[in-house]
Enzyme design. Structure first.
Site, PDB file in Angstrom:
ATOM      1  N   ASP A  81       1.399   3.325  -1.236  1.00  0.00           N
ATOM      2  CA  ASP A  81       2.038   3.688  -2.247  1.00  0.00           C
ATOM      3  C   ASP A  81       0.449   4.115  -3.189  1.00  0.00           C
ATOM      4  O   ASP A  81      -0.787   4.432  -2.910  1.00  0.00           O
ATOM      5  CB  ASP A  81       0.328   1.570  -3.606  1.00  0.00           C
ATOM      6  CG  ASP A  81       0.973   0.801  -3.218  1.00  0.00           C
ATOM      7  OD1 ASP A  81       2.810   1.000  -4.114  1.00  0.00           O
ATOM      8  OD2 ASP A  81       1.772  -0.641  -3.323  1.00  0.00           O
ATOM      9  N   LYS A 110       5.046   5.865  -2.347  1.00  0.00           N
ATOM     10  CA  LYS A 110       6.029   3.805  -3.769  1.00  0.00           C
ATOM     11  C   LYS A 110       5.022   3.498  -5.018  1.00  0.00           C
ATOM     12  O   LYS A 110       3.651   4.389  -4.808  1.00  0.00           O
ATOM     13  CB  LYS A 110       5.871   2.399  -2.958  1.00  0.00           C
ATOM     14  CG  LYS A 110       5.902   1.603  -3.865  1.00  0.00           C
ATOM     15  CD  LYS A 110       6.333   0.301  -3.284  1.00  0.00           C
ATOM     16  CE  LYS A 110       4.978  -0.759  -3.109  1.00  0.00           C
ATOM     17  NZ  LYS A 110       4.047  -1.043  -4.328  1.00  0.00           N
ATOM     18  N   GLU A 112       5.105   2.600  -8.945  1.00  0.00           N
ATOM     19  CA  GLU A 112       5.954   1.336 -10.316  1.00  0.00           C
ATOM     20  C   GLU A 112       6.551   1.989 -11.799  1.00  0.00           C
ATOM     21  O   GLU A 112       5.953   2.693 -11.428  1.00  0.00           O
ATOM     22  CB  GLU A 112       4.635  -0.217  -9.964  1.00  0.00           C
ATOM     23  CG  GLU A 112       4.423  -0.777  -9.158  1.00  0.00           C
ATOM     24  CD  GLU A 112       3.072  -1.281  -9.472  1.00  0.00           C
ATOM     25  OE1 GLU A 112       2.621  -1.813 -10.974  1.00  0.00           O
ATOM     26  OE2 GLU A 112       1.997  -1.580  -8.595  1.00  0.00           O
ATOM     27  N   GLU A 176       9.501  -7.307  -6.553  1.00  0.00           N
ATOM     28  CA  GLU A 176       8.932  -8.479  -7.310  1.00  0.00           C
ATOM     29  C   GLU A 176       8.508  -9.601  -7.294  1.00  0.00           C
ATOM     30  O   GLU A 176       9.622  -8.944  -8.938  1.00  0.00           O
ATOM     31  CB  GLU A 176       7.154  -7.500  -8.015  1.00  0.00           C
ATOM     32  CG  GLU A 176       6.227  -8.927  -7.110  1.00  0.00           C
ATOM     33  CD  GLU A 176       4.367  -7.569  -7.136  1.00  0.00           C
ATOM     34  OE1 GLU A 176       4.889  -6.670  -6.204  1.00  0.00           O
ATOM     35  OE2 GLU A 176       3.810  -8.333  -6.891  1.00  0.00           O
TER      36      GLU A 176
END
Ligand code: KIV
Length: 257
Positions: A81, A110, A112, A176
């Site tokens: 992340d 990764k 968001e 998510e």
């Protein structure tokens, strides 16, 4: 795109994709046997450091934990992340992603977000950095952790974002806490695998935080299923050790020099 990533994408429609988080070598080496993807999630901020959100997680924390995880991951795809405030523009994202990749030898990063991060994703991919997307509840910016996709307008945005991320070149998308029928629609409409956490059985794969799975992290989220109670096992071992030491039963000659 390298072969590892290509093979990962090919799993869509063939077999369910298994993913768990790891923050250190020992856990990573156990879960690697059963996973397709091991994620060094910034959830380590709340799970290991008791931060109130993942916002306080730093690049150095992610790098140090990832270096440990790297020693345990032999076959799975290892994804790290990018923490909050490390990819605010393409230049910053590229410099930090390069740092993560070179220091941790992970396979991909990764990050968001949807429309807002499309240019960033394109820049990383142009520079041969594989990117996994993350839609739905976005812990780095979320005001609350309510599931997403109840309202029509919100559903449209998440569906649009999934197409934008796919077009930008992500190799997979974490969903998510996304409402079931929306997760199903997204999974059907994109060619890359969706990995759900609280996003229904319709996703191409599932991810859980390992500490939740094994009962080390006390969290009461609906999407968590506890498969083991490691807390009890550690407690029992510590208690037995204590009793042995108190009664001078440990160490015996066998454990002495
Ligand atoms: O940080 C994390 O562990 C994650 C998973 C919950 C997907 O992003």
């Amino acid at each position: 795109m390298n072969n590892k990533i290509i093979n990962f994408i090919k799993k869509k429609d063939k077999s369910k994709i298994i993913s768990l988080t790891a923050y250190s070598k020992n856990i990573a080496s156990i879960i690697d046997r059963h996973c397709d993807l091991v994620l060094v999630g910034d959830s380590l901020g709340s799970v290991l450091y008791s931060f109130s959100s993942t916002k306080k997680v730093t690049l150095d924390m992610m790098i140090e934990h990832s270096k440990s995880v790297r020693m345990g991951v032999k076959k799975s795809l290892m994804v790290v992340d990018m923490p909050h405030n490390t990819y605010r523009n393409p230049k910053e994202a590229l410099s930090n992603a390069k740092k993560i990749i070179s220091k941790t030898k992970c396979d991909a990063i990764k990050l968001e977000g949807g429309k807002k991060v499309v240019q960033i994703i394109k820049t990383l991919i142009k520079n041969k950095i594989p990117v996994m997307g993350h839609l739905g509840v976005l812990p780095q910016s979320a005001k609350n952790f309510k599931f997403k996709g109840k309202e029509t307008a919100e559903r449209k945005i998440i569906l649009r974002d999934s197409k934008l991320l796919e077009d930008a070149g992500v190799f997979s998308i974490v969903l998510e806490c996304v409402e079931s029928s929306l997760a199903k629609e997204i999974t059907k409409s994109v060619k890359v695998p969706t990995i759900g956490i609280g996003a229904s059985v319709h996703c191409d794969g599932q991810v859980l935080v390992t500490d939740d799975l094994i009962g080390l992290n006390k969290i009461n989220a609906r999407f968590v299923k506890r498969y083991s109670n490691i807390e009890k096992q550690i407690n029992d071992a510590a208690l037995k050790f204590k009793k042995d030491v108190v009664k001078s039963k440990f160490p015996t000659k066998k454990h002495s020099y």
